[in-house]
Design an enzyme around this catalytic site. Structure first.
Site, PDB file in Angstrom:
ATOM      1  CG  HIS A  52      -1.937  -0.982   1.360  1.00 52.67           C
ATOM      2  ND1 HIS A  52      -2.087  -1.795   2.462  1.00 52.67           N
ATOM      3  CD2 HIS A  52      -2.932  -1.344   0.504  1.00 52.67           C
ATOM      4  CE1 HIS A  52      -3.118  -2.598   2.289  1.00 52.67           C
ATOM      5  NE2 HIS A  52      -3.642  -2.348   1.105  1.00 52.67           N
TER       6      HIS A  52
ATOM      7  CE  LYS B 215     -12.627  -7.274   3.152  1.00 56.38           C
ATOM      8  NZ  LYS B 215     -11.520  -6.528   2.582  1.00 56.38           N
TER       9      LYS B 215
ATOM     10  NE  ARG C 213      -2.864  -7.689  -4.458  1.00 53.47           N
ATOM     11  CZ  ARG C 213      -3.661  -8.017  -3.463  1.00 53.47           C
ATOM     12  NH1 ARG C 213      -3.186  -8.139  -2.254  1.00 53.47           N
ATOM     13  NH2 ARG C 213      -4.933  -8.252  -3.679  1.00 53.47           N
TER      14      ARG C 213
ATOM     15  CB  SER D  98      -4.269  -6.649   4.595  1.00 53.50           C
ATOM     16  OG  SER D  98      -3.904  -5.403   4.080  1.00 53.50           O
TER      17      SER D  98
HETATM   18  O1  PNS Z   1      -8.946  -2.782   0.395  1.00 55.99           O
HETATM   19  P1  PNS Z   1     -10.211  -3.316  -0.198  1.00 55.99           P
HETATM   20  O2  PNS Z   1     -10.999  -4.048   0.833  1.00 55.99           O
HETATM   21  O3  PNS Z   1      -9.958  -4.110  -1.434  1.00 55.99           O
HETATM   22  O4  PNS Z   1     -11.088  -2.031  -0.645  1.00 55.99           O
HETATM   23  C1  PNS Z   1     -12.335  -2.186  -1.247  1.00 55.99           C
HETATM   24  C2  PNS Z   1     -13.057  -0.837  -1.354  1.00 55.99           C
HETATM   25  C3  PNS Z   1     -13.102  -0.115  -0.019  1.00 55.99           C
HETATM   26  C4  PNS Z   1     -12.338   0.037  -2.359  1.00 55.99           C
HETATM   27  C5  PNS Z   1     -14.491  -1.109  -1.885  1.00 55.99           C
HETATM   28  O5  PNS Z   1     -15.089  -2.112  -1.117  1.00 55.99           O
HETATM   29  C6  PNS Z   1     -15.381   0.111  -1.871  1.00 55.99           C
HETATM   30  O6  PNS Z   1     -15.209   1.017  -2.659  1.00 55.99           O
HETATM   31  N1  PNS Z   1     -16.360   0.142  -0.945  1.00 55.99           N
HETATM   32  C7  PNS Z   1     -17.270   1.266  -0.790  1.00 55.99           C
HETATM   33  C8  PNS Z   1     -18.695   0.914  -1.214  1.00 55.99           C
HETATM   34  C9  PNS Z   1     -18.853   1.107  -2.699  1.00 55.99           C
HETATM   35  O7  PNS Z   1     -18.677   2.161  -3.258  1.00 55.99           O
HETATM   36  N2  PNS Z   1     -19.213  -0.007  -3.367  1.00 55.99           N
HETATM   37  C10 PNS Z   1     -19.378  -0.049  -4.794  1.00 55.99           C
HETATM   38  C11 PNS Z   1     -18.038  -0.272  -5.470  1.00 55.99           C
HETATM   39  S1  PNS Z   1     -18.261  -0.572  -7.157  1.00 55.99           S
END
Ligand code: PNS
Length: 165
Positions: free
Chosen positions: A19, A43, A92, A130
């Protein structure tokens, strides 16, 4: 001149060197990078929300153009509220691509004015997540060099606290 601002969203449980590499590289492309920590992730986290924010703020403290913030609800709504032009995501391996593509296309449909920018993870961290960091640590494997030393310290404290209960 208009400021170019990007959101780097995620759960960051915990923040890894992968990150940080993306944050450092994206901070060279944008005037401001906001690390957006998702509040209501489904989670069960290792680090609670306040702990994650505290750790992230400490590890990016030397980068003036990086800000740490929290968000709830739709990412694109948050990005718009911050007048951000872009969402930055790290990729990645090919396996990340499908999920990231779905999110990027959905986000574009919801907010066509916000661009998703993908950055390739540094080779050294291309296998790092993570989830794996937590798993390896909990099974007594070494995570040195994969996370900032503060994260390693805080994880050791967590493990100790668990042993004491
Ligand atoms: O680190 P992560 O868990 O891969 O991050 C995922 C994240 C936070 C980017 C994604 O879950 C997100 O954007 N959540 C917010 C809700 C949202 O906008 N959902 C629609 C996405 S298309």
């Amino acid at each position: 001149m208009r400021m170019r601002r990007a959101i780097y969203p995620g759960s960051f449980d915990p923040i890894t060197n992968g990150h940080l590499d993306i944050i450092e590289r994206s901070s060279k492309l944008f005037d401001e990078v906001i690390i957006g920590v998702l509040v209501n992730s489904q989670k069960t986290p290792l680090f609670n929300f306040d702990e994650r924010i505290e750790i992230i703020r400490a590890v990016v403290a030397d980068w003036p153009q990086v800000r740490v913030d929290t968000f709830n609800g739709l990412l694109v709504n948050y990005a718009q509220s911050q007048q951000a032009d872009c969402i930055v995501r790290g990729i990645r391996a090919v396996s990340d691509y499908e999920y990231e593509l779905q999110m990027a296309l959905m986000n574009r449909r919801l907010a066509p004015n916000i661009e998703t920018v993908f950055m390739m993870a540094a080779e050294d961290y291309s296998y790092l997540s993570s989830r794996l960091v937590k798993e390896v640590f909990m099974l007594n494997g070494s995570i040195t060099g994969l996370v900032p030393s503060l994260v390693e310290e805080k994880m050791k404290e967590k493990l100790q606290a668990k042993k004491n209960t």
